[in-house]
Design a protein around this motif. Sequence first.
Motif, short mmCIF file in Angstrom:
data_model
loop_
_atom_site.label_atom_id
_atom_site.label_comp_id
_atom_site.label_asym_id
_atom_site.label_seq_id
_atom_site.Cartn_x
_atom_site.Cartn_y
_atom_site.Cartn_z
N TYR A 278 48.45 50.01 49.06
CA TYR A 278 47.72 51.23 49.46
C TYR A 278 48.43 52.51 48.83
O TYR A 278 49.82 52.49 48.82
N CYS B 145 53.65 41.75 46.50
CA CYS B 145 52.95 42.15 47.68
C CYS B 145 51.46 41.48 47.70
O CYS B 145 51.04 41.61 46.36
N SER B 146 50.89 41.35 48.76
CA SER B 146 49.43 40.92 48.68
C SER B 146 48.54 41.77 48.53
O SER B 146 47.44 41.79 47.94
N ARG B 147 48.97 43.45 48.80
CA ARG B 147 48.03 44.44 49.03
C ARG B 147 49.01 45.62 48.92
O ARG B 147 49.87 45.58 49.12
N ASP C 93 38.58 41.32 55.15
CA ASP C 93 37.94 42.51 54.54
C ASP C 93 36.62 42.75 55.18
O ASP C 93 35.71 41.73 55.34
N GLU D 74 44.41 45.34 41.24
CA GLU D 74 45.60 44.42 40.78
C GLU D 74 45.98 44.92 39.23
O GLU D 74 47.46 45.07 38.76
N ALA E 261 46.79 44.60 57.42
CA ALA E 261 47.60 43.82 56.95
C ALA E 261 47.72 42.49 57.81
O ALA E 261 47.60 42.57 58.82
N ARG F 25 43.10 51.45 48.54
CA ARG F 25 43.63 50.33 47.91
C ARG F 25 43.79 50.41 46.45
O ARG F 25 42.96 50.77 45.68
N GLU G 272 51.60 38.13 54.73
CA GLU G 272 51.41 39.17 53.71
C GLU G 272 52.41 40.32 53.75
O GLU G 272 53.00 40.66 54.89
N VAL H 187 52.32 43.96 52.71
CA VAL H 187 51.55 45.20 52.28
C VAL H 187 52.39 46.25 51.90
O VAL H 187 53.32 46.56 52.89
#
Length: 264
Positions: A242, A238-240, A88, A254, A45, A251, A49, A51
């Motif tokens: 989980y 949200c950017s990401r 990443d 999209e 995170a 993860r 962002e 997350v």
Amino acid sequence: TCENLEEVKEFLEENRERGVAVRVREMDFSYCTGKKVFENAELIANPGEIVALVGPSGEGKTTMLRILLGIVNIRRGEVSVCGGVWEDEERESEERKDGENAIPVSAATRMLFSYVPQGNTMFAGTIAENLRIMKQDATDEELNHVLELACADEFVHSIPTGLYSPIKERGGGFSEGQIQRLSIARALLADAPILLMDEATSALDVATERKVLRNIMKAESHKTCIVTTHRPSVLGVCSRVYRISGGSVCRVGEDEVGRMMMDF
């Protein structure tokens, strides 16, 4: 230890402007009963962002937040914070050098986090007194600013006594959604670089929920925000994302996020 606290204070001052990232790497955690909660968990995170952690109840979303807060200790792996951005693993870059200032989470690093837990944490007193738990010398202007970010300013100022309106024990006199917004405002007043929200918008309508999150990230562009949620409606901002389930942290792509939001 006191020495660690001084180290973390120095780290915070050095990184306040660019923000603080969170990384979980190859992490295992089990309850003392022996039940395995996480195996080889990975999570990133970054500042700027939001997350999201999604998944069934009882699978470890709240436990993950407690691990980040240094309340419970992991069995294996790494849980750390660093100034700047964690890239990443597959995207090695110059920015990755930021990770060189990483420090492991502990009780001392808790000052880097603001936490909005599940449930009602208001006490008997005025709205202002409840908010100022996080910053005793906060001005009324500062209180009004965080209330505005949390979409709580309108209902607070519709009461004749405004900030100095009484709240009964455990939030009596206010709706669950109003209490959630006051809790978020209180957490924002602490001005920590990382905000953890555990089902903290569950009583809000979808439009208000999204507005609160967008307000926070617009006003606090270097803040790192981690939310647990049962509602896919929030995932669009949200950017990401989980998924926590069956001991794994995966993860979510999209396309799948889009399907989850459509099915809601």
